[in-house]
Structure formats: structure tokens, C-alpha cells
Design an enzyme around this catalytic site. Structure first.
Site: not given
Ligand code: IDC
Length: 326
Positions: A59, A165, A253, A260, A292
Site C-alpha cells: 500500500w 496476528e 504492533e 479497527s 492514510k
Molecule cells: C489495518 C490498516 C488499514 C488496512 C487494514 C487491512 O490500518 O489501513 O486497510 O489493516 O485489513 C491490526 C493489524 C493491522 C491493521 C490494524 C488496524 O495487524 O494490519 O491495519 N490492526 O486495524 N491488528 C489490530 C489492529
């Protein structure tokens, strides 16, 4: 005449040293290891890595550049970065074509190179998410990490994160079976590099893992992920239970938005988490380096710069995290 020859030789030697010496590389970072539940340096002193994660390399590849890494090291107080390579969604490593796979590997190699030049630790993240169970692409993971470990076994700054995850009800025994294979493949090449293993339920159920961690290998750590807008004391209790059992934790992370990656920031809960991480000297990596339109992005949507940011270019979360790290 003799004297002239002597000075001539001296001059050429000096010029030779000046211009032909191999390029100067950033000092090699000290190798890390795990002692008990703690990440330490060679002298056994506790080390806490702090840094940021890229967004998905498909992305937002533009933020993986030498200047941005140098800037974050100098101005944001980071000592580590994470390269998030999605395996499933949006041109993921395992769902895109061969050219896409090659491009992603190139981005990883560039990222490691920039991190090394900047003097940063760097995490190669196999970003399992929509694929749920890491066993879905186990063969590809084994092949990928064998390749990475062969290339980076002498890079003391590289860490391997083998499944971001696991989710969708994937059990620890499934993850463990997967981890055994991938860790074995890495260890066949790289005897000592730190390996981060994802945990059930979006890398939260570290208490379950602590009941039966992987045996027979050193320098393994387990991922704990939180988003302070969603996760609070309940998740810290799980972490405490794992720490009581001496399970090495690594927050590869986190955010302070909701899970979300969007919604309001919870700074109060975020503070509690930072105190917890500090107390237990747990390493942490903030999600995500991009502009973003989402509250977990570190840059404002209007900011088009890919390095050299001013404080005003940062989102509220970006400002908060940089303040925490510096
Ligand atoms: C989210 C990104 C978002 C993207 C999405 C894809 O912020 O822009 O569209 O993934 O599915 C996680 C994940 C991480 C997520 C993030 C927020 O490891 O990939 O990124 N998140 O949802 N785990 C908990 C939260």
C-alpha cells in the site's frame, strides 16, 4: 630524486586510502538475545526497542526510504522499524503474482539496507491477517524465511516476525506447529537472530501460550498487540500472567485508536499501557507510518512528504507517539 619518489609514493598511498577505502557503513548494532523474559544486549543489559511499523508494503512503499529512516532515528527517538508485508490482502505476498512477490522482497531488502545505514533494528514481518491461520501459507513462509535468514544471518539488527496476528479461532497448538517449522528453517541458517511468534486471537492470548511455549530454541519472543481504544486492563492481566511465567513478550504492533485502526484515540489508556511497557522493559512498535485517512496513521492525510516531517505534519497519534519516544 629519491626523496621525491618517497613523497610521491606517500601521496598516492594517502589518496588511495581516501578514495579507494571501502565505503563506511553504520556501526554494526550489538546483537540481541533473550535472557529470561527480557531482551538484552551481549552484556546482559536490558534493551527496549522502540519504533514504528510501516503500513502494508504494497500500500505505502514510499515511506521505506533512507531519509525517512534517518529522520525517525534522529528526531523521533526510534531505534527500530518494522516492515509489514501482508501475506493475504491487497497484493499480499501469497496472493499476488510472481512479479509482486519479487517486488515485495526488493522492498524488504531496501528496507533492511536503509535501517542498517541508519543504525536501526529492523523487523521483517510476515503479516498474517485476513488469512487467519498461519498454516494457510506455511510452505511459503518456510521458503521465505529460509531465504531471509540465509541473507541476513550476519545482520545483528534483523529480527524475524513469523506471523503477525493469527485469528479466526486459530489455536495455540496450530500456531505452535507452524512456528516449529518456520523457526527450524530460520535456525538452519541463523543460529541467534531474535524470532517473534504471533499468539492466538490477534496476538493477545499470551497467557495461553505461557502454558506451553516452544522448547528447544533460544531467542524466541511472543507478540502482544493492543489498541488502547479497545484493549485495557483485561489484556494487561493476560500479559502479567504470561510475564509471571517468564514468557518473553514483544509488542510488535500497537495503537491508541480502536482495534479497527480508526476511531477516537484513548490517550488515558495509552498512558497506562506505556507505564506498563516501561515497568517491564517491553519493546514496542507503533502502527503505522502513512498518511492514510485513519486515526492510526502517524501522518496527517494532507501531508505528502515521505521524510523530513515537522511536528505539524504529524497526526494527533503521531505527535503522541513521538513525544513518548523522545
Ligand atoms: C489495518 C490498516 C488499514 C488496512 C487494514 C487491512 O490500518 O489501513 O486497510 O489493516 O485489513 C491490526 C493489524 C493491522 C491493521 C490494524 C488496524 O495487524 O494490519 O491495519 N490492526 O486495524 N491488528 C489490530 C489492529
Amino acid at each position: 630524486m629519491k626523496k621525491f619518489k618517497f613523497y610521491f609514493l606517500l601521496l598516492t598511498a594517502a589518496l588511495g586510502i581516501l578514495f579507494c577505502a571501502p565505503p563506511v557503513h553504520a556501526a554494526k548494532l550489538p546483537a540481541l538475545k533473550v535472557k529470561g523474559a527480557q531482551l538484552v544486549n551481549a552484556k546482559g543489559k536490558a534493551v527496549q526497542l522502540k519504533g514504528v511499523s510501516s503500513h502494508g508494503l504494497s500500500w505505502f512503499p514510499e515511506y521505506v526510504n533512507a531519509k525517512s529512516f534517518g529522520h525517525m532515528k534522529k528526531n523521533w527517538g526510534v531505534n527500530a522499524v518494522r516492515l509489514a508485508m501482508y501475506t493475504g490482502e491487497y497484493n499480499g505476498y501469497c496472493t499476488g503474482d510472481a512479479a509482486n512477490q519479487k517486488a515485495l522482497e526488493q522492498r524488504i531488502h531496501k528496507g533492511v539496507q536503509y535501517a542498517t545505514q541508519a543504525g536501526l533494528y529492523v523487523i521483517i514481518d510476515w503479516h498474517v491477517l485476513s488469512d487467519g491461520n498461519p498454516r494457510t501459507y506455511e510452505k511459503q513462509a518456510v521458503r521465505f524465511f529460509r531465504k531471509m535468514a540465509a541473507k541476513y544471518k550476519n545482520h545483528t539488527n534483523v529480527l524475524y516476525e513469523i506471523c503477525n496476528e493469527p485469528n479466526g479461532g486459530t489455536s495455540w497448538s496450530d500456531i505452535k506447529a507452524y512456528a516449529k517449522k518456520v523457526v527450524k528453517a530460520i535456525r538452519a541458517q541463523d543460529k541467534n537472530g531474535i524470532i517473534l511468534i504471533g499468539t492466538p486471537n490477534w496476538s493477545q492470548d499470551v497467557d495461553a501460550v505461557a502454558q506451553s511455549p516452544l522448547k528447544g530454541y533460544k531467542n524466541l519472543m511472543y507478540s502482544l498487540h493492543f489498541y488502547a481504544g479497545t484493549h485495557g486492563e483485561g489484556l494487561r492481566q493476560k500479559a502479567k500472567a504470561a510475564l509471571n511465567k517468564k514468557l518473553p513478550l514483544f509488542v510488535s504492533e500497537f495503537g491508541i485508536s480502536d482495534a479497527s485502526g480508526n476511531g477516537a484515540l484513548n490517550k488515558r489508556e495509552g498512558k497506562k499501557w506505556m507505564q506498563f511497557l516501561k515497568k517491564h522493559k517491553i519493546s514496542y512498535i507503533g502502527w503505522n507510518l502513512s498518511n492514510k485517512q485513519e486515526s492510526s496513521a502517524l501522518l496527517k492525510p494532507a501531508c505528502k512528504k515521505t521524510s523530513g516531517w515537522k511536528n505539524a505534519d504529524l497526526s494527533p497519534w503521531g505527535k503522541w507517539l513521538v513525544k513518548e519516544m523522545t
